[in-house]
Design an enzyme around this catalytic site. Structure first.
Site, PDB file in Angstrom:
ATOM      1  N   HIS A 136       8.198   0.453  -6.687  1.00 16.53           N
ATOM      2  CA  HIS A 136       8.462  -0.712  -5.850  1.00 16.53           C
ATOM      3  C   HIS A 136       8.395  -1.982  -6.688  1.00 16.53           C
ATOM      4  O   HIS A 136       7.944  -1.973  -7.831  1.00 16.53           O
ATOM      5  CB  HIS A 136       7.445  -0.816  -4.702  1.00 16.53           C
ATOM      6  CG  HIS A 136       7.757   0.082  -3.556  1.00 16.53           C
ATOM      7  ND1 HIS A 136       7.327   1.393  -3.503  1.00 16.53           N
ATOM      8  CD2 HIS A 136       8.476  -0.120  -2.427  1.00 16.53           C
ATOM      9  CE1 HIS A 136       7.746   1.950  -2.384  1.00 16.53           C
ATOM     10  NE2 HIS A 136       8.452   1.049  -1.712  1.00 16.53           N
ATOM     11  N   LYS A 140       4.576  -5.914  -4.265  1.00 16.03           N
ATOM     12  CA  LYS A 140       4.006  -5.022  -3.250  1.00 16.03           C
ATOM     13  C   LYS A 140       2.513  -4.846  -3.486  1.00 16.03           C
ATOM     14  O   LYS A 140       2.083  -4.460  -4.581  1.00 16.03           O
ATOM     15  CB  LYS A 140       4.711  -3.666  -3.251  1.00 16.03           C
ATOM     16  CG  LYS A 140       4.267  -2.767  -2.109  1.00 16.03           C
ATOM     17  CD  LYS A 140       5.200  -1.576  -1.951  1.00 16.03           C
ATOM     18  CE  LYS A 140       4.751  -0.671  -0.799  1.00 16.03           C
ATOM     19  NZ  LYS A 140       4.749  -1.368   0.489  1.00 16.03           N
TER      20      LYS A 140
END
Length: 239
Positions: A136, A140
């Site tokens: 990600h 995040k």
């Protein structure tokens, strides 16, 4: 539909755009940058449904407050599921609908479905070890991602020799390695890899934009009003 947005980060903006495309009205946006707008300012007469995408530390309170207002809520925040049973109790007490998914992409939920099927088949034939990998963007906060945890749970449910997961490489036969990487502005990639002495089998999903998540959350928001209880993407998609 009249929609209350809770959270106005990248997903909130994508949801706002999706709502406009589908002819819905955003009646309010609750966000720390807008301290004059509160969840308690809204009632079911003013909002048909709320969509919550915020931070792990704020999600449960946001969900509980929204349910107590009598407004059904679609929640996509991850990292707060240690409070999920409390949220379930509030939904039951208020007779209001709570829709939760760790990932709202229709493609990802088909990935979950095939992941469980593959785990059962691979365990049946034996000789394979399995791991999960997720990538990600660097912003995040939680890791593993909620999607990776759902993937891991699906594997452990059908691959019973894996009884727990570890967020790092592991050689313990009973542990499922769930590897997390944070890189640039990657939207979200999830991989399940089975390896034996003879071959490797991989199931992979790569998101190209947040539009897939926003579209799925909007489908859930259109489906939820009028329903009481706890729901997820399997209910929406009939899986």
């Amino acid at each position: 539909m009249k929609i209350l947005l809770i959270g106005y980060g990248k997903m909130g903006r994508a949801l706002e755009a999706q709502a406009q495309v589908r002819g819905h009205q955003i009646v309010g946006i609750v966000d720390p940058a807008r301290p004059d707008v509160r969840i308690t300012d809204f009632t079911p007469a003013q909002a048909d449904v709320a969509i919550e995408f915020t931070h792990p530390d704020a999600a449960f309170q946001n969900v509980a407050t929204t349910l107590r207002q009598g407004i059904p809520v679609v929640c996509g925040s991850t990292g707060w599921l240690h409070h999920f049973e409390e949220a379930r109790a509030v939904a039951q007490q208020t007779g209001t609908g709570l829709f939760y998914a760790s990932n709202y992409s229709v493609g990802v939920n088909l990935f979950f479905h095939f992941n469980e099927y593959l785990a059962a088949k691979m365990h049946q034939f034996g000789g394979y070890d399995v791991r999960v990998r997720e990538i990600h963007h660097v912003h995040k906060v939680d890791q593993p991602s909620g999607t990776a945890l759902t993937t891991a749970q699906g594997i452990m449910q059908h691959f019973p020799t894996k009884t727990t997961w570890r967020n790092e490489p592991t050689t313990a036969a009973h542990e499922l390695a769930v590897l997390s990487e944070r890189e640039g502005e990657v939207v979200g990639t999830h991989e399940v890899t089975y390896t034996s002495a003879l071959d490797t089998i991989e199931l992979r999903h790569e998101a190209h934009s947040r539009d897939a998540f926003a579209q799925g959350a909007m489908l859930a928001a259109e489906w939820l009003p009028g329903k009481a209880g706890i729901f997820g993407m399997k209910d929406l998609l009939g899986l």
